[in-house]
Design an enzyme around this catalytic site. Structure first.
Site, PDB file in Angstrom:
ATOM      1  N   ARG A 233       1.275  -0.778  -0.104  1.00  0.00           N
ATOM      2  CA  ARG A 233       0.219   0.060   0.031  1.00  0.00           C
ATOM      3  C   ARG A 233       0.765   0.768  -0.484  1.00  0.00           C
ATOM      4  NH1 ARG A 233      -3.098  -2.513  -1.980  1.00  0.00           N
ATOM      5  NH2 ARG A 233      -5.592  -2.783  -1.002  1.00  0.00           N
ATOM      6  N   HIS A 281      -1.886   0.033  -9.975  1.00  0.00           N
ATOM      7  CA  HIS A 281      -2.435  -0.873  -9.227  1.00  0.00           C
ATOM      8  C   HIS A 281      -3.468  -1.555  -9.498  1.00  0.00           C
ATOM      9  CE1 HIS A 281      -4.477  -0.707  -5.332  1.00  0.00           C
ATOM     10  NE2 HIS A 281      -4.050  -2.473  -5.323  1.00  0.00           N
TER      11      HIS A 281
HETATM   12  P1  NDP Z   1      -1.636 -10.606   4.617  1.00  0.00           P
HETATM   13  O1  NDP Z   1      -3.318  -9.831   5.777  1.00  0.00           O
HETATM   14  O2  NDP Z   1      -2.010 -12.577   4.940  1.00  0.00           O
HETATM   15  O3  NDP Z   1      -0.290 -10.383   5.773  1.00  0.00           O
HETATM   16  C1  NDP Z   1      -0.130  -9.251   5.663  1.00  0.00           C
HETATM   17  C2  NDP Z   1       1.002  -9.220   6.658  1.00  0.00           C
HETATM   18  O4  NDP Z   1       1.421  -8.018   6.869  1.00  0.00           O
HETATM   19  C3  NDP Z   1       1.296 -10.199   7.615  1.00  0.00           C
HETATM   20  O5  NDP Z   1       2.318 -11.321   7.792  1.00  0.00           O
HETATM   21  C4  NDP Z   1       1.639  -9.518   8.896  1.00  0.00           C
HETATM   22  O6  NDP Z   1       2.153 -10.228   9.899  1.00  0.00           O
HETATM   23  C5  NDP Z   1       2.386  -7.996   8.361  1.00  0.00           C
HETATM   24  N1  NDP Z   1       2.128  -6.819   9.236  1.00  0.00           N
HETATM   25  C6  NDP Z   1       0.952  -6.305   9.529  1.00  0.00           C
HETATM   26  N2  NDP Z   1       1.267  -5.115   9.895  1.00  0.00           N
HETATM   27  C7  NDP Z   1       1.618  -5.468  10.326  1.00  0.00           C
HETATM   28  C8  NDP Z   1       3.118  -4.466  11.121  1.00  0.00           C
HETATM   29  N3  NDP Z   1       3.023  -3.726  12.242  1.00  0.00           N
HETATM   30  N4  NDP Z   1       4.243  -4.427  11.755  1.00  0.00           N
HETATM   31  C9  NDP Z   1       4.590  -5.980  10.715  1.00  0.00           C
HETATM   32  N5  NDP Z   1       4.422  -6.688   9.796  1.00  0.00           N
HETATM   33  C10 NDP Z   1       2.665  -6.536   9.974  1.00  0.00           C
HETATM   34  O7  NDP Z   1      -2.153  -9.978   4.057  1.00  0.00           O
HETATM   35  P2  NDP Z   1      -2.006 -10.632   2.114  1.00  0.00           P
HETATM   36  O8  NDP Z   1      -0.428 -11.128   2.081  1.00  0.00           O
HETATM   37  O9  NDP Z   1      -2.625 -11.271   1.354  1.00  0.00           O
HETATM   38  O10 NDP Z   1      -2.156  -8.996   1.176  1.00  0.00           O
HETATM   39  C11 NDP Z   1      -0.508  -7.999   2.221  1.00  0.00           C
HETATM   40  C12 NDP Z   1      -1.615  -6.604   1.449  1.00  0.00           C
HETATM   41  O11 NDP Z   1      -1.100  -6.905  -0.011  1.00  0.00           O
HETATM   42  C13 NDP Z   1      -3.027  -6.312   1.215  1.00  0.00           C
HETATM   43  O12 NDP Z   1      -3.504  -5.153   2.420  1.00  0.00           O
HETATM   44  C14 NDP Z   1      -3.000  -5.057   0.025  1.00  0.00           C
HETATM   45  O13 NDP Z   1      -2.746  -3.757   0.977  1.00  0.00           O
HETATM   46  C15 NDP Z   1      -2.439  -5.466  -1.108  1.00  0.00           C
HETATM   47  N6  NDP Z   1      -2.380  -5.901  -1.524  1.00  0.00           N
HETATM   48  C16 NDP Z   1      -2.104  -5.795  -2.908  1.00  0.00           C
HETATM   49  C17 NDP Z   1      -2.726  -5.528  -4.268  1.00  0.00           C
HETATM   50  C18 NDP Z   1      -1.918  -4.923  -5.428  1.00  0.00           C
HETATM   51  O14 NDP Z   1      -2.484  -4.892  -6.373  1.00  0.00           O
HETATM   52  N7  NDP Z   1      -0.616  -4.220  -5.782  1.00  0.00           N
HETATM   53  C19 NDP Z   1      -3.348  -6.857  -4.744  1.00  0.00           C
HETATM   54  C20 NDP Z   1      -3.475  -7.971  -3.195  1.00  0.00           C
HETATM   55  C21 NDP Z   1      -2.632  -7.463  -1.935  1.00  0.00           C
HETATM   56  P3  NDP Z   1       1.612 -11.239  10.814  1.00  0.00           P
HETATM   57  O15 NDP Z   1       2.105 -11.788   9.891  1.00  0.00           O
HETATM   58  O16 NDP Z   1       3.236 -10.954  12.285  1.00  0.00           O
HETATM   59  O17 NDP Z   1       0.081 -10.885  10.640  1.00  0.00           O
HETATM   60  C1  OXD Z   2      -6.554  -6.013  -3.276  1.00  0.00           C
HETATM   61  C2  OXD Z   2      -5.261  -5.005  -4.018  1.00  0.00           C
HETATM   62  O1  OXD Z   2      -6.294  -5.375  -1.808  1.00  0.00           O
HETATM   63  O2  OXD Z   2      -5.876  -4.749  -5.008  1.00  0.00           O
HETATM   64  O3  OXD Z   2      -6.356  -7.120  -3.746  1.00  0.00           O
HETATM   65  O4  OXD Z   2      -4.815  -4.231  -3.837  1.00  0.00           O
END
Ligand code: NDP
Ligand code: OXD
Length: 318
Positions: A233, A281
């Site tokens: 993000r 994006h």
């Molecule tokens: P998950 O919820 O599976 O994973 C999130 C990860 O971030 C976890 O490992 C979590 O830690 C970590 N995290 C969250 N908060 C913190 C923090 N304060 N400090 C350290 N680590 C943290 O999400 P996904 O992997 O499915 O997706 C991740 C993100 O990717 C989405 O939220 C979205 O923003 C982005 N995304 C972007 C897309 C694009 O097209 N550009 C498409 C899809 C997703 P923990 O394992 O300990 O919970």
């Molecule tokens: C998602 C994204 O969160 O596309 O799926 O960013």
């Protein structure tokens, strides 16, 4: 025993193509209404909301959903608009999204490591210059976020030969990945990185996390130059510091899919940088047919009185 009525689903897909989503939602065993396209939708029965970057008016119009289902992996586009909403908020975890993210992150890391921008510039000048680039096994890639996306990308990067590290909120013990967690684990995670890939969600804790000091902490022993990939993000990055790092050479290059303001402002310096690849994006965009299948599972679980997998934890914001 009576047949239970089809649930009502009210959908807003923000900037996406309504036609494609309408046709995908037609396969759902529910009455899907699109707002505002379907006019004055007034549900007289309990309803679900499905949304992607919906305008605030959507949530103001439909204030008591049984649940809100994000049509993507992130939920910041919902929680930023209705932080106080009490119903379950469910996100999508789909092999379709994960596979696309793995493609994007692999492409981005290879693009930077194998210096595609330099090769393109040389091609434009018709220069044939011999070069030897470090093998992937000399390069350390760090993933901020070791969730669904981070773990899948880690495996793909390892398969390409990279040394891979991950950082998460809670400790992980994933085989073959050097794992770090929490604020206290961040310096050790960053030191020794050549490429930093951000796959963090936008939350109160992650917003503004990445900036000059993050890039300075990367010692880049494998490449002698630091690179950054952002497919998580935009809000998690201090964008002015990112631009400065790219201008001064603190960062050698970046591949950026997400930005604090989307679409990226026409005046942003990032558009014109030779060492930056900007994508709109689309790293892991939502394929309507695949995603609606996941929406169906979530609704089936909710209708059966269960909490669907991928219901987000309100306290942590993801
Ligand atoms: P998950 O919820 O599976 O994973 C999130 C990860 O971030 C976890 O490992 C979590 O830690 C970590 N995290 C969250 N908060 C913190 C923090 N304060 N400090 C350290 N680590 C943290 O999400 P996904 O992997 O499915 O997706 C991740 C993100 O990717 C989405 O939220 C979205 O923003 C982005 N995304 C972007 C897309 C694009 O097209 N550009 C498409 C899809 C997703 P923990 O394992 O300990 O919970
Ligand atoms: C998602 C994204 O969160 O596309 O799926 O960013």
């Amino acid at each position: 025993m009576g047949v239970s009525p089809r649930p009502t689903v009210i959908v807003n897909v923000g900037p996406w193509d309504v036609k494609a989503w309408r046709s995908a939602f037609a396969a759902l065993d529910a009455d899907a209404l699109f707002w505002p396209e379907d006019g004055d939708v007034t549900p007289d029965a309990p309803y679900y909301l499905c949304a992607w970057k919906a305008p605030a008016g959507f949530f103001q119009r439909f204030t008591e959903p049984k649940a809100i289902i994000s049509l993507g992996a992130g939920v910041d586009h919902i929680l930023d608009v209705v932080p106080e909403i009490r119903c379950p908020v469910v996100r999508i975890v789909s092999p379709s999204l994960t596979a696309r993210m793995v493609e994007y992150v692999s492409l981005a890391v290879l693009y930077l490591h194998r210096e595609v921008p330099l090769l393109r510039a040389r091609q434009r000048r018709k220069e044939w210059i011999d070069m030897i680039q470090p093998q992937a096994s000399a390069v350390t890639v760090g993933l901020l976020g070791l969730g669904v996306m981070g773990q899948a990308c880690a495996k793909a990067l390892q398969a390409l030969g990279y040394k891979v590290r991950g950082w998460s909120r809670t400790p992980h013990d994933d085989p073959g990945i050097d794992s770090f967690s929490g604020k206290e684990g961040l310096p050790a995670f960053l030191s020794g990185l050549d490429v930093l890939c951000n796959l963090l969600p936008a939350t109160a804790e992650t917003n503004g996390l990445i900036g000059t000091s993050t890039f300075e902490a990367m010692t880049c022993p494998g490449l002698g130059v630091r690179y950054f990939v952002n497919a998580g993000r935009g809000e998690t990055v201090r964008e002015l510091e990112l631009i400065a790092a790219l201008e001064t050479g603190l960062l050698g290059g970046a591949v950026l899919d997400v930005f604090a303001n989307e679409p990226l402002d026409a005046g942003s310096a990032l558009w014109g940088m030779d060492n930056v690849l900007v994508t709109p994006h689309v790293a892991a965009n939502s394929d309507p047919v695949a995603i609606v299948a996941d929406v169906a599972s979530a609704i089936a679980a909710l209708e059966a009185g269960r909490i669907p997998a991928n219901t987000i934890d309100r306290e942590n914001g993801y």
